[in-house]
Motif scaffolding. Structure first.
Motif, PDB file in Angstrom:
ATOM      1  N   LEU A 106      21.841  19.935  60.263  1.00  8.62           N
ATOM      2  CA  LEU A 106      22.697  20.144  59.093  1.00  8.62           C
ATOM      3  C   LEU A 106      23.239  21.573  59.052  1.00  8.62           C
ATOM      4  O   LEU A 106      24.391  21.805  58.678  1.00  8.62           O
ATOM      5  CB  LEU A 106      21.919  19.845  57.811  1.00  8.62           C
ATOM      6  CG  LEU A 106      21.578  18.383  57.524  1.00  8.62           C
ATOM      7  CD1 LEU A 106      20.824  18.275  56.208  1.00  8.62           C
ATOM      8  CD2 LEU A 106      22.842  17.536  57.473  1.00  8.62           C
ATOM      9  N   LYS A 109      26.117  21.854  61.382  1.00 14.61           N
ATOM     10  CA  LYS A 109      27.307  21.216  60.820  1.00 14.61           C
ATOM     11  C   LYS A 109      27.965  22.107  59.777  1.00 14.61           C
ATOM     12  O   LYS A 109      29.188  22.210  59.703  1.00 14.61           O
ATOM     13  CB  LYS A 109      26.924  19.876  60.184  1.00 14.61           C
ATOM     14  CG  LYS A 109      26.640  18.767  61.184  1.00 14.61           C
ATOM     15  CD  LYS A 109      26.375  17.445  60.460  1.00 14.61           C
ATOM     16  CE  LYS A 109      26.155  16.317  61.450  1.00 14.61           C
ATOM     17  NZ  LYS A 109      25.906  15.014  60.741  1.00 14.61           N
ATOM     18  N   GLU A 110      27.151  22.766  58.966  1.00 17.98           N
ATOM     19  CA  GLU A 110      27.706  23.640  57.929  1.00 17.98           C
ATOM     20  C   GLU A 110      28.454  24.811  58.547  1.00 17.98           C
ATOM     21  O   GLU A 110      29.524  25.196  58.088  1.00 17.98           O
ATOM     22  CB  GLU A 110      26.580  24.146  57.022  1.00 17.98           C
ATOM     23  CG  GLU A 110      27.088  24.999  55.861  1.00 17.98           C
ATOM     24  CD  GLU A 110      25.979  25.729  55.151  1.00 17.98           C
ATOM     25  OE1 GLU A 110      26.128  26.029  53.974  1.00 17.98           O
ATOM     26  OE2 GLU A 110      24.956  26.011  55.808  1.00 17.98           O
ATOM     27  N   THR A 118      26.797  18.764  53.134  1.00 19.27           N
ATOM     28  CA  THR A 118      25.606  19.428  53.663  1.00 19.27           C
ATOM     29  C   THR A 118      25.210  20.639  52.834  1.00 19.27           C
ATOM     30  O   THR A 118      24.034  20.996  52.776  1.00 19.27           O
ATOM     31  CB  THR A 118      25.866  19.877  55.113  1.00 19.27           C
ATOM     32  OG1 THR A 118      27.020  20.752  55.143  1.00 19.27           O
ATOM     33  CG2 THR A 118      26.120  18.675  56.011  1.00 19.27           C
ATOM     34  N   LEU A 122      21.229  21.137  51.846  1.00 16.64           N
ATOM     35  CA  LEU A 122      20.387  22.166  52.450  1.00 16.64           C
ATOM     36  C   LEU A 122      19.359  22.762  51.494  1.00 16.64           C
ATOM     37  O   LEU A 122      18.188  22.903  51.868  1.00 16.64           O
ATOM     38  CB  LEU A 122      21.275  23.274  53.041  1.00 16.64           C
ATOM     39  CG  LEU A 122      21.957  22.937  54.377  1.00 16.64           C
ATOM     40  CD1 LEU A 122      22.911  24.044  54.787  1.00 16.64           C
ATOM     41  CD2 LEU A 122      20.928  22.697  55.460  1.00 16.64           C
TER      42      LEU A 122
END
Length: 703
Positions: A106, A109-110, A118, A122
């Motif tokens: 994650l 991806k962020e 996301t 988180l």
């Protein structure tokens, strides 16, 4: 965990191997011996010496009581508790690793700007990770308690029998009384099953203190680990080893599988303590004393190996410890206990959650912190989850080790690279270099430092006094025949080299403007270091800046006010570190954040505890004094458990090593004398006017 880009739902066929690895980590188990119980890793660890009996609270007791209640008999209940706990620990650790992988995915991806959802996930996932980590740590604590509770110990009234069992006389002869060996003091009644309060060991003869290792609660009270740290004050390594071997020799042939007999308990506890000693103190006792190691190997081969399989396990343990000592990989990893993928995965597991609480923990410092270092923590968290962040650290034995960059090349570059790199980059690489030398030290290295010539009001041992010429007859608190490892001198020498390098880089700048820039850079590096809890490098830089020649430089007068304030912050940090020997162990920050203490400050704290007599009027040694010393030095192992995970820059590290090596023996006064920027300059017009006035006065005297 070889890569952070792995899918969190990894293949189930790998689960079995991971479960086996987790069981190996949790127990460090060996094959069962035919005549002795299945011993796990025996070293109680630093937490036992630091917390003592408080290491296991009431929650641990109640949790363990509710484990395995489905079995009817007591023996089955104990087995059920072990099996259930192993399964829970394995399952929770595996889930923890899966969540770590998912969190890393994650986070990537962020950073790539994919999946706006996301950002909301988180923080929640971060909280779950903290809870999962706490649960894993709690289960490990329960496992340790189960391993140490009632582990082959005897009641206090049997301790004289422990001493008598190592002698040639028959067991029927009445041994000496307990009161002549040990002294206790009573505390108020605690909330426990005891009706008569708690007896706490106050003092004892050397023989009595060694016998107390066989006490039923010696492990749970933290006594065993405290003893392993401090026994050199009242007995030599050879005397302690002979004490254990005598107990094994006199009980081994008579010991049975019935754990209720005293001979079996004495025999098994002897092996237990011997293994704990090897696991925890091999580098400071056996690796530096070939005669001691030879005596132990000879005894195992001739007396133990022929009777049961545990002798082979002890010999294997010695070989493994010797291999780790000589291995360059082990030297760089410090107290890392496990190899390969298993060790790296476990380190990655715990390193993540250390960073999660970093910002909150930093706010609890006593001194003023500016807000300008915010990007450091953010960059550190991002670097942690990249592939390079989990690469093995470079294997270098000291700051003076040779590297690919020649001294000539480092001289040609000069301080230019220092100006080009940011303070954060230099902080990270200096921290990794400092971590290499710190991870090789042991709590025992900080004991009896006066005998090595370590004194107050100095950063390190005087250069004119080498390790070979230091007299051990002055202020030697260890027994005369006790062999002491002198690694602390190397640690302090490295610290002195960095301080000298800082001062030399500044005084060799040929312009005041450049000096101001370099002063600012070092101040920012030191600030970054102490905010990242690398107090060793921060204090080394402070010592370099407080050099008498450096403090008189004109550049200080034109240093920006905000940067100059950092100097006062560093002094406040120094006062804080000197204020309390356990100031860095307050709260839970040291458990979640990497820390490197100042070696000299820690040595001074230990010297202060060593001040005064170690014995009472009756000749008994003060265990309360030794226990406090063990508690202070135990923080060395506590800090080594949490390594920094910065991405190493090998080229920058090589450059820093060469610059530090180049200036380590420099004469700062001689370097400063060759540079006009180090002196206050008188304006030419004012200087000419002074000459004219002098000539005028001289002319008047002849008229």
């Amino acid at each position: 965990l070889q890569s952070n880009s792995c899918d969190p739902d990894f293949a189930e066929e790998n689960a079995s191997s991971e479960e086996q690895a987790m069981i190996k980590i949790a127990g460090n188990s060996y094959l069962a011996s035919p005549n002795l119980p299945d011993f796990c890793g025996c070293s109680p660890g630093w937490s036992s010496a630091f917390y003592g009996a408080e290491c296991f609270d009431s929650e641990v007791h109640s949790y363990l009581k509710n484990l395995g209640n489905q079995k009817s008999s007591e023996s089955q209940n104990i087995d059920a508790k072990k099996v259930e706990l192993e399964q829970l620990l394995m399952m929770e650790t595996r889930n923890y690793r899966k969540t770590i992988k998912f969190y890393q995915k994650l986070l990537q991806k962020e950073r790539r700007g994919k999946g706006p959802e996301t950002k909301s996930m988180l923080p929640k996932l971060r909280g779950q990770l903290q809870e999962m980590k706490s649960k894993v740590q709690f289960l490990e604590l329960v496992k340790k308690y189960m391993m140490y509770a009632e582990q082959w110990g005897v009641e206090s009234y049997v301790l004289p029998t422990v001493i008598h069992s190592g002698k040639a006389e028959t067991m029927d002869k009445a041994p000496m009384g307990e009161s002549s060996l040990l002294l206790y003091y009573n505390t108020e009644k605690q909330q426990c099953n005891s009706q008569n309060g708690v007896r706490v060991l106050q003092a004892g003869t050397p023989l009595g203190l060694m016998a107390y290792l066989y006490s039923r609660n010696a492990f749970l009270e933290g006594y065993v680990q405290q003893f392993l740290y401090t026994f050199r004050y009242f007995c030599t390594q050879e005397e302690f080893l002979q004490f254990l071997l005598d107990r094994i020799s006199s009980t081994l042939s008579s010991a049975s599988l019935d754990p209720s007999t005293s001979l079996t308990k004495i025999c098994n506890r002897s092996f237990y303590i011997l293994q704990a000693w090897i696991e925890d103190c091999y580098s400071v006792d056996f690796a530096t004393n070939t005669d001691l190691l030879g005596t132990l190997k000879e005894f195992i081969s001739s007396k133990v190996a022929s009777l049961n399989g545990y002798g082979e396990r002890l010999l294997s343990l010695l070989e493994d410890a010797s291999a780790r000592k000589s291995s360059s990989a082990d030297l760089c990893s410090g107290v890392d206990k496990y190899e390969g993928e298993t060790e790296e995965g476990r380190k990655t597991l715990h390193s993540l959650c250390k960073k999660l609480s970093e910002d909150v923990s930093r706010k609890n410092f006593y001194w003023k912190l500016s807000k300008g270092m915010g990007p450091i923590a953010q960059y550190q968290r991002e670097q942690l989850h990249t592939g390079s962040a989990v690469l093995p650290k470079p294997c270098c034995s000291s700051l003076a080790d040779e590297s690919s960059v020649s001294l000539a090349r480092a001289d040609e570059v000069g301080p230019v690279l220092l100006m080009e790199c940011t303070a954060q980059q230099l902080c990270w690489q200096l921290t990794l270099l400092q971590q290499e030398v710190f991870n090789k030290c042991h709590p025992v290295h900080f004991l009896n430092s006066r005998a090595l010539g370590v004194k107050d009001k100095c950063v390190a041992v005087q250069k004119a006094v080498s390790a070979e010429t230091v007299s051990l007859k002055v202020c030697n608190l260890f027994l005369s025949k006790c062999i002491q490892d002198k690694y602390l001198l190397q640690l302090l020498k490295n610290a002195d080299s960095i301080s000298t390098w800082v001062a030399a880089e500044i005084v060799t700048c040929h312009t005041t403007k450049r000096q101001v820039s370099l002063l600012s850079k070092f101040l920012l590096i030191a600030k970054c270091c102490y905010e990242q809890r690398n107090f060793a490098t921060a204090m080394q830089i402070l010592a370099g800046l407080e050099n008498l020649i450096v403090r008189q430089l004109p550049a200080w007068k034109i240093l920006p006010a905000k940067v100059a304030e950092i100097m006062e912050e560093l002094k406040a940090v120094e006062v804080f570190l000197k204020s309390d020997s356990l100031c860095l162990m307050e709260g839970d920050r040291f458990k979640t954040l990497p820390t490197i203490p100042s070696a000299h400050v820690l040595a001074m704290h230990v010297q202060q505890l060593e001040t005064g007599g170690f014995t009472m009027t009756n000749g008994a040694h003060k265990w309360t004094k030794l226990r406090n010393i063990a508690k202070v030095v135990s923080q060395v192992h506590a800090f080594q458990e949490n390594p920094y995970t910065y991405a190493p820059d090998f080229k920058l590290q090589s450059y820093l090593r060469q610059r530090i090596t180049h200036f380590k023996d420099a004469d700062i006064s001689a370097l400063a004398a060759d540079n006009c920027a180090n002196f206050h300059q008188i304006p030419a017009e004012k200087h000419s006017r002074k000459i004219q006035d002098t000539l005028r006065r001289m002319k008047a005297t002849f008229q």
